[in-house]
Design a protein around this motif. Structure first.
Motif, PDB file in Angstrom:
ATOM      1  N   LYS A  68      15.360  20.228  22.571  1.00  0.00           N
ATOM      2  CA  LYS A  68      16.681  20.357  21.960  1.00  0.00           C
ATOM      3  C   LYS A  68      16.875  21.763  21.381  1.00  0.00           C
ATOM      4  O   LYS A  68      17.933  22.379  21.553  1.00  0.00           O
ATOM      5  CB  LYS A  68      16.855  19.310  20.860  1.00  0.00           C
ATOM      6  CG  LYS A  68      18.230  19.298  20.196  1.00  0.00           C
ATOM      7  CD  LYS A  68      18.323  18.146  19.208  1.00  0.00           C
ATOM      8  CE  LYS A  68      19.703  18.081  18.554  1.00  0.00           C
ATOM      9  NZ  LYS A  68      19.933  19.252  17.682  1.00  0.00           N
TER      10      LYS A  68
ATOM     11  N   GLY B  82      16.457  12.364  20.702  1.00  0.00           N
ATOM     12  CA  GLY B  82      16.854  13.605  21.359  1.00  0.00           C
ATOM     13  C   GLY B  82      17.351  13.408  22.773  1.00  0.00           C
ATOM     14  O   GLY B  82      18.043  14.274  23.306  1.00  0.00           O
TER      15      GLY B  82
ATOM     16  N   SER C 146      10.817  16.260  22.383  1.00  0.00           N
ATOM     17  CA  SER C 146      12.275  16.183  22.434  1.00  0.00           C
ATOM     18  C   SER C 146      12.914  17.171  21.464  1.00  0.00           C
ATOM     19  O   SER C 146      13.953  17.777  21.770  1.00  0.00           O
ATOM     20  CB  SER C 146      12.740  14.757  22.116  1.00  0.00           C
ATOM     21  OG  SER C 146      12.375  14.389  20.791  1.00  0.00           O
TER      22      SER C 146
END
Length: 663
Positions: free
Chosen positions: A141, A344, A137
């Motif tokens: 991101k 995330g 995650s």
């Protein structure tokens, strides 16, 4: 030797390690320790092992420890060269016509580039040593924050993303690995940088200093007059010899060369229909799109040290969420926002975007590819915990028929045939060079190509093929200038090479004094004038510091003192150098000698400067927003300094060897 080990060793742990070393030497042979090894690294980084952070590095114990238990990482010449080539291209693109090849190729610049590589390696080692890790995650991101991958805050789409990667010579897996490595190595220094804080009292003092103004008084010192005949033949000859680089011709070379270009190779044969169909079948994947799966997930995290009861509790919770997600009216995004522990994605409804192969852990990937569109998986276990996965979209793949891509295949056949012929000719060219290493015309006859000749060119610039830096670098190599050997093929473009041989070399030579007499005389006169001006200014400064007033000195040299009030710290008037010097000085105080400074102005001029008054800065007019912006800027500056100090301190924990002779 054993006595020296005894003298430099203390503690049972060190003795155990030494015992293990002695055992290893006895078992595998001590000759391995003394065996000659040819080093090829650009830099070598050695560090104590994680299990013995304070392992010695000096003395007999240290030498044994470094030889057998210290960790070692090398930066290869290829790795350095790749990074330096990238740096050079960036500088060339930014500098344009102002590009300075000599400066870029200097050992100082190469050392700076290598230091950057060393810092990255050290940060990577420190991150691994301290257990720093990133998850999928965080990688996603970070990728979505890169310009070009998002537009107006939205992901550009899988197809556009693939094109973006291909244009940079990247694969999805390789790019994600690169981002993961960058995140891992930046975690520690970024955490240090974020600790850069600025307190209220410190901010107030800095703002007052920034807003402070000064009244100042200064006297510009006119340069002294030198007699027109201040230079004689002996002085000119001495200056001419001492500054030979100013009056020398530039070194030049002239080369003969031949060029091999795939674009100019004629293809004699045309592909048959069966050739094209065979090519289509072997490369069918190029003419279609793969099936795409878009998924979302809900993570119930499980700590790495969780016991069986905690693991089972997390699984039971995930089972309950999976049952809720399968309900007819279920809102998976709302369930993710309420339950997911993946920071995330939870605010995105658990959305993971398009799921590719070999990105997520195998159990997770298998669950995604086993689902039908809209389906929700049973809880899936990974190192992070339990995942409930929903396949939100399934886009079927497509395939273009042979007829739609036939013309493209035919064109590609021609290109691949040219590339094949180019490779054959390249091999023939290398063989010809090996047979005739001293004669480019003989190589050209063997290849049946024309030999061309350039005009003389310098190390920094040239025309036609000499405008290419790789060509100039080869032409100025020792094997060319001195030995006049035929060069190896030099790649100047895709499937395009040149081979060269220096035919003329004109070394840099000092031009005769008679030829440059006027320039030498002007330079010598300017140097003497600058020296006299500085000596005069420093003499007047010394007198002013002993108590003579600016007014008296100004009268003596025939000028008038000038006053300038309310001068700010970064003022451009009366002169930036005068303002800078004024803020360095203490203001005049009654009964005390003046603090006098000397400002060096443009054109070799000087000015005596005193500060007559200091007016503290008024910060009452600064709004809270302005204060906040200035505080943030100062905190960032401090954070950057602390980040640099952290990396510098971290370097002190490692032994770094640099092979400058191999840069």
């Amino acid at each position: 030797m054993l006595q020296r080990i005894r003298e430099h060793t203390s503690g049972w742990f060190a003795w155990v390690v030494i015992g293990l070393i002695i055992f290893a030497m006895a078992f595998f042979g001590i000759e391995q320790y003394f065996q000659t090894r040819i080093d090829t690294y650009s830099a070598k980084i050695e560090s104590p092992p994680t299990w013995w952070r304070d392992a010695p590095s000096d003395g007999a114990t240290g030498r044994l420890a470094r030889a057998f238990v210290w960790d070692s990482v090398e930066i290869s010449q290829a790795e350095f060269r790749e990074r330096f080539d990238r740096y050079r291209e960036q500088v060339r693109a930014q500098a344009g016509d102002a590009y300075d090849a000599e400066q870029v190729e200097s050992i100082e610049t190469k050392r700076l580039v290598l230091d950057g590589l060393v810092d990255e390696k050290i940060l990577e080692i420190a991150a691994q040593r301290d257990g720093v890790a990133v998850d999928a995650s965080q990688i996603r991101k970070a990728i979505l924050e890169i310009d070009g991958i998002t537009q107006d805050g939205e992901f550009i789409g899988e197809d556009a993303y693939k094109i973006w990667l291909q244009s940079r010579g990247l694969t999805a897996a390789g790019f994600e690995a690169l981002i993961a490595r960058q995140l891992t190595t930046s975690t520690l220094p970024n955490a240090v940088a974020e600790s850069g804080l600025v307190g209220d009292a410190e901010l107030e003092n800095l703002l007052k200093l920034q807003q402070e103004t000064r009244d100042l008084r200064f006297v510009e010192i006119p340069p002294p007059a030198l007699p027109a005949d201040a230079t004689n033949d002996a002085a000119l000859a001495e200056w001419h010899s001492a500054n030979a680089e100013r009056y020398s011709t530039e070194e030049t070379v002239t080369i003969s060369y031949l060029e091999l270009d795939a674009a100019s190779i004629a293809v004699a044969s045309e592909p048959t229909e069966q050739d094209l169909r065979d090519r289509y079948e072997s490369e069918k994947g190029r003419f279609g799109t793969e099936e795409e799966r878009v998924a979302a997930h809900i993570l119930i995290a499980v700590p790495a040290d969780a016991d069986d009861a905690a693991i089972e509790a997390a699984r039971s919770k995930a089972v309950g969420i999976a049952e809720q997600a399968r309900a007819e009216s279920a809102d998976f995004a709302a369930l993710a926002a309420a339950n997911s522990e993946d920071l995330g994605t939870k605010d995105l409804g658990g959305d993971l975007g398009t799921i590719g192969k070999d990105v997520f852990p195998k159990p997770f990937e298998e669950a995604v590819f086993a689902l039908s569109e809209g389906g929700v998986s049973d809880p899936v276990r990974t190192d992070q915990g339990w995942h409930v996965i929903k396949l939100t979209q399934l886009v079927a793949g497509s395939q273009q028929p042979f007829e739609a891509v036939r013309d493209q295949l035919a064109a590609e056949f021609g290109e691949s045939e040219r590339e094949r012929l180019f490779n054959e000719k390249s091999g023939t060219l290398v063989d010809a060079i090996l047979r005739e290493p001293n004669s480019l015309p003989a190589v050209a006859r063997a290849m049946d190509v024309e030999v061309k000749t350039t005009e003389p060119f310098t190390r920094a610039a040239g025309d036609s093929v000499a405008a290419i830096e790789a060509v100039r670098a080869a032409a100025y190599s020792r094997s060319q200038k001195d030995d006049r050997l035929v060069s190896d093929p030099i790649e100047i473009g895709p499937n395009q090479v040149v081979v060269l041989q220096v035919t003329e070399h004109a070394p840099s030579a000092l031009r005769p004094l008679a030829e440059v007499r006027d320039q030498v005389q002007a330079d010598l006169q300017a140097d003497r004038l600058a020296t006299a001006a500085r000596e005069r200014a420093e003499a007047l400064l010394e007198r002013a510091r002993k108590g003579e007033t600016l007014d008296a000195l100004a009268t003596e040299i025939g000028v008038v003192p000038q006053d300038s009030n309310g001068v700010a710290r970064q003022a451009g008037f009366p002169d930036p150098a005068i303002a800078t010097e004024a803020f360095r000085l203490l203001p005049i105080e009654a009964g005390k000698p003046s603090d006098v400074g000397l400002a060096e102005l443009s054109g070799g001029r000087f000015a005596l400067v005193v500060a007559t008054k200091v007016t503290p800065g008024d910060t009452s007019t600064l709004t809270p927003d302005v204060r906040s912006q200035i505080r943030a800027q100062l905190a960032q500056m401090r954070g950057d300094m602390e980040r640099q100090a952290f990396v510098k301190a971290l370097r002190g924990q490692f032994e770094i060897k640099v092979a400058e002779e191999r840069l």
